[in-house]
Design a protein around this motif. Structure first.
Motif, PDB file in Angstrom:
ATOM      1  N   PRO A  33      38.834  28.342  45.611  1.00  0.00           N
ATOM      2  CA  PRO A  33      39.441  28.879  44.390  1.00  0.00           C
ATOM      3  C   PRO A  33      39.117  30.370  44.251  1.00  0.00           C
ATOM      4  N   ASP A  34      39.962  31.027  43.496  1.00  0.00           N
ATOM      5  CA  ASP A  34      39.726  32.449  43.287  1.00  0.00           C
ATOM      6  C   ASP A  34      38.477  32.643  42.419  1.00  0.00           C
ATOM      7  N   PRO A  35      37.854  33.822  42.468  1.00  0.00           N
ATOM      8  CA  PRO A  35      36.616  34.059  41.720  1.00  0.00           C
ATOM      9  C   PRO A  35      36.760  33.855  40.208  1.00  0.00           C
TER      10      PRO A  35
ATOM     11  N   VAL B  11      35.448  30.669  35.350  1.00  0.00           N
ATOM     12  CA  VAL B  11      35.901  29.885  34.193  1.00  0.00           C
ATOM     13  C   VAL B  11      35.319  28.477  34.255  1.00  0.00           C
ATOM     14  N   VAL B  12      35.349  27.859  35.417  1.00  0.00           N
ATOM     15  CA  VAL B  12      34.800  26.509  35.574  1.00  0.00           C
ATOM     16  C   VAL B  12      33.306  26.498  35.267  1.00  0.00           C
ATOM     17  N   GLU B  13      32.588  27.498  35.736  1.00  0.00           N
ATOM     18  CA  GLU B  13      31.151  27.573  35.462  1.00  0.00           C
ATOM     19  C   GLU B  13      30.878  27.768  33.970  1.00  0.00           C
ATOM     20  N   LEU B  14      31.680  28.578  33.301  1.00  0.00           N
ATOM     21  CA  LEU B  14      31.517  28.788  31.858  1.00  0.00           C
ATOM     22  C   LEU B  14      31.807  27.502  31.086  1.00  0.00           C
TER      23      LEU B  14
END
Length: 148
Positions: A8-10, A15-18
Motif C-alpha cells: 500500500p502507499d505510505p 491512515v491504517v496505523e492512525l
C-alpha cells in the motif's frame, strides 16, 4: 509459485496505523470505565447494545462477534446484578430476548457519559470537519448516510 502482493502507499499505511491507534485507545478507556462499574468490557458493550433494543441471544452473539455460550454467561452475570432480564419474544415464545432493566439503562448511560476519549480532540474540529469525518467513516464501514 509465490504471488506478489502490492504494497500500500505510505498514506494508506499511515491512515491504517492512525485508525488502529484510535481503536486501541478507545478499547483501553472502555475497559477502564467499565471496570469502575465492576463490569467487564463485554458486559458494558452488551448493556450498550441492549439499551437500544431487546435482542435474542443469537443476535447478540452475532453483533458482539462471539459464541452464543459466551453471551449466555454475560447475560447471566448482568441478570444477577439486576441490569438485564430475559423474557419470551412476542412472536415466538420459544425465543428468549435479553432486555435492559431501568438500572441497566442508567448504567449504560453513565458508561457513555464517562467515555472521554476523543471528545476533546473532536471538540477541536469544526462542525464541518466532524461532519466530514463522520461521513468518511460511514463510507468506510459501508453505512449509508442518514440525514442529520
Amino acid at each position: 509459485m509465490s504471488r506478489s502482493v502490492p504494497s500500500p502507499d505510505p498514506l494508506t499505511v499511515e491512515v491504517v496505523e492512525l485508525i488502529a491507534t484510535v481503536v486501541a485507545r478507545y478499547h483501553e478507556e472502555y475497559e477502564a470505565v467499565a471496570a469502575q462499574h465492576s463490569l467487564t468490557g463485554a458486559q458494558a458493550r452488551l448493556l450498550a447494545l441492549l439499551s437500544r433494543e431487546s435482542l435474542p441471544m443469537r443476535k447478540i452473539a452475532e453483533r458482539l462477534k462471539c459464541e452464543p455460550s459466551n453471551v449466555t454467561g454475560i447475560v447471566d452475570r448482568l441478570e444477577s446484578r439486576g441490569l438485564v432480564e430475559r423474557h419470551p419474544a412476542a412472536d415466538d415464545r420459544r425465543v428468549k430476548l435479553a432486555a435492559v432493566t431501568e438500572a441497566g439503562r442508567e448504567t449504560a448511560q453513565l458508561l457513555r457519559a464517562e467515555l472521554d476519549f476523543a471528545r476533546e480532540p473532536l471538540a477541536a474540529l469544526s462542525h464541518e470537519e466532524r461532519t466530514a469525518l463522520r461521513d468518511l467513516l460511514r463510507r468506510m464501514v459501508g453505512d449509508s448516510p442518514e440525514s442529520d
